[in-house]
Design a protein around this motif. Structure first.
Motif, PDB file in Angstrom:
ATOM      1  N   UNK A  20      28.720  13.922  70.520  1.00 42.21           N
ATOM      2  CA  UNK A  20      28.448  12.721  71.308  1.00 42.21           C
ATOM      3  C   UNK A  20      26.990  12.305  71.229  1.00 42.21           C
ATOM      4  N   UNK A  21      26.107  13.280  71.082  1.00 42.58           N
ATOM      5  CA  UNK A  21      24.673  13.011  70.929  1.00 42.58           C
ATOM      6  C   UNK A  21      24.137  13.985  69.892  1.00 42.58           C
ATOM      7  N   UNK A  22      23.521  13.440  68.865  1.00 39.44           N
ATOM      8  CA  UNK A  22      23.187  14.242  67.687  1.00 39.44           C
ATOM      9  C   UNK A  22      21.674  14.335  67.488  1.00 39.44           C
ATOM     10  N   UNK A  23      21.082  15.434  68.009  1.00 42.38           N
ATOM     11  CA  UNK A  23      19.657  15.722  67.814  1.00 42.38           C
ATOM     12  C   UNK A  23      18.785  14.508  68.172  1.00 42.38           C
ATOM     13  N   UNK A 213      21.457   3.071  69.680  1.00 39.44           N
ATOM     14  CA  UNK A 213      22.297   4.200  69.303  1.00 39.44           C
ATOM     15  C   UNK A 213      23.496   3.727  68.479  1.00 39.44           C
ATOM     16  N   UNK A 214      23.954   4.644  67.608  1.00 37.78           N
ATOM     17  CA  UNK A 214      25.199   4.412  66.867  1.00 37.78           C
ATOM     18  C   UNK A 214      25.832   5.757  66.540  1.00 37.78           C
ATOM     19  N   UNK A 215      27.059   5.937  66.997  1.00 31.64           N
ATOM     20  CA  UNK A 215      27.844   7.141  66.698  1.00 31.64           C
ATOM     21  C   UNK A 215      27.054   8.421  66.987  1.00 31.64           C
ATOM     22  N   UNK A 216      26.422   8.444  68.161  1.00 30.08           N
ATOM     23  CA  UNK A 216      25.709   9.635  68.602  1.00 30.08           C
ATOM     24  C   UNK A 216      24.306   9.800  68.063  1.00 30.08           C
ATOM     25  N   UNK A 217      23.876   8.917  67.189  1.00 30.24           N
ATOM     26  CA  UNK A 217      22.543   9.032  66.591  1.00 30.24           C
ATOM     27  C   UNK A 217      21.617   7.940  67.107  1.00 30.24           C
ATOM     28  N   UNK A 218      20.340   8.282  67.217  1.00 25.83           N
ATOM     29  CA  UNK A 218      19.320   7.303  67.570  1.00 25.83           C
ATOM     30  C   UNK A 218      18.876   6.609  66.292  1.00 25.83           C
ATOM     31  N   UNK A 219      19.195   5.328  66.180  1.00 28.79           N
ATOM     32  CA  UNK A 219      18.953   4.597  64.941  1.00 28.79           C
ATOM     33  C   UNK A 219      17.550   3.992  64.904  1.00 28.79           C
ATOM     34  N   UNK A 220      17.131   3.384  66.019  1.00 34.27           N
ATOM     35  CA  UNK A 220      15.811   2.755  66.060  1.00 34.27           C
ATOM     36  C   UNK A 220      15.276   2.809  67.481  1.00 34.27           C
TER      37      UNK A 220
END
Length: 386
Positions: A20-23, A213-220
């Motif tokens: 759900x949240x990736x690093x 955020x997108x699919x658990x990742x912080x994009x920007x």
């Protein structure tokens, strides 16, 4: 004030683990509002809830003011973090005063102190303490209840606040009012706030920084201006929408573009004088008439000045609109379109003319900023760890 260090949450499901949240790694400086933005299911609410441990992290750390919260007692942690949710969560069997003072009571405040704090906060959220403190939540509108939810989160004066779509369920008019009131409070309170939203306009209006955020990742992770001017990839660009250049109008104040090169006439000037000044000034088709206090008193058009003789005081038209220095360019653009004009006189707090802003200046400013940032896809903020 808030640092997330490789914060990760993996949920075990019958179909296998779901990340759900990736690093997630990011810093939120003291006194700033950070908006967590993204589509449903992208991990923004999970990330928020790991900060006060409503959701326990699988790995990674949360540091508040440099202190690792991993070993901190959960109750102590939560009592020092204000928390506001969309559903508000007021206790229906408690009065408004009792709802607001729940945490101060748990922290051992004396009665006089926490009752005074409740009255302070009611005034801060523009609700009369005498009229509302003894009422129950069911006696309040949804917007009023949401304000009480904010007041309760502020009651113990926490340095950090977490807000999970706090204004999402309120109608647009009340939402705008509450947003404005909250931003005024923030100027005085200087809290460090993490704020989940799915509304891009709200993020741009409320945030000092925006995390997409997108699919658990912080994009920007950028300031609103950098986000709109230089989206990091096609996902961010599409999420912001094709009108992202126009959204930037909200971020620029009129005072940044105002020029004091404005020609004016007085009521005692002749129309011949007005025409000469219009011609000298160049591209404007009218000139502003001001009174003895240098306040807008009327408009003299080029066509009128060419075809009529006499004094300005006898032949002026009403000023269609003025703009304040602290208004944003979105309001300026709206007024220009509504009144079919390419410029607006700018006034100070006393209503005195201090310059003008033009459509050309607005277009040039936004275009130059957009072209400067366009193509620069490097991470614009060191607060996000790549």
């Amino acid at each position: 004030m808030i640092r997330l260090d490789n914060l990760t949450k993996v949920f075990e499901t019958p179909k296998g683990p779901v990340v759900a949240a990736d690093h997630i790694s990011m810093d939120v400086p003291s006194g700033e509002i950070c908006i967590l933005l993204g589509p449903s299911g992208c991990g923004k609410t999970t990330t928020l809830k790991m900060i006060n441990r409503i959701v326990k992290p699988t790995s990674g750390k949360v540091l508040i003011n440099g202190e690792d919260t991993t070993g901190m007692d959960t109750q102590t942690l939560r009592r020092n973090i204000g928390y506001v949710i969309q559903q508000i969560g007021l206790f229906p069997n408690m009065t408004i005063e009792e709802n607001i003072t729940v945490v101060p009571k748990l922290l051992g405040w004396d009665k006089a102190r926490y009752r005074e704090r409740a009255r302070e906060l009611m005034a801060m959220i523009a609700m009369d303490p005498d009229a509302f403190l003894k009422r129950y939540p069911s006696e309040l509108s949804g917007g009023q209840q949401q304000r009480i939810g904010v007041a309760r989160a502020l009651a113990a004066d926490p340095p950090v606040m977490l807000m999970d779509e706090p204004f999402g369920a309120i109608d647009p008019i009340n939402r705008a009012v509450i947003q404005d009131e909250f931003l005024k409070m923030q100027q005085a309170l200087n809290k460090t706030i993490m704020f989940v939203s799915h509304d891009i306009d709200e993020a741009i209006k409320m945030g000092d920084r925006v995390a997409v955020f997108r699919e658990g990742k912080l994009v920007q992770y950028s300031t609103p201006d950098d986000l709109l001017a230089a989206p990091k990839n096609s996902f961010v660009e599409s999420f912001l929408g094709e009108d992202r250049a126009l959204k930037r109008l909200n971020l620029v104040k009129v005072r940044e573009l105002v020029t004091d090169e404005i020609a004016t006439v007085t009521p005692g000037d002749t129309l011949e004088t007005a025409l000469a000044k219009i011609e000298d000034f160049g591209y404007q088709n009218s000139i502003l008439m001001v009174n003895e206090r240098r306040q807008p008193a009327g408009i003299i058009s080029r066509s009128l000045a060419r075809t009529t003789k006499g004094y300005c005081r006898d032949h002026f038209q009403t000023v269609p609109a003025v703009i304040g220095l602290d208004d944003d360019l979105r309001k300026a653009a709206s007024l220009m379109f509504a009144h079919d004009t390419t410029w607006l006189p700018c006034v100070d707090d006393e209503g005195r003319v201090c310059g003008h802003v033009t459509q050309r200046a607005m277009t040039s400013h936004l275009g130059a900023r957009f072209r400067t940032r366009q193509g620069d896809t490097r991470n614009p903020d060191p607060a996000i760890k790549e």
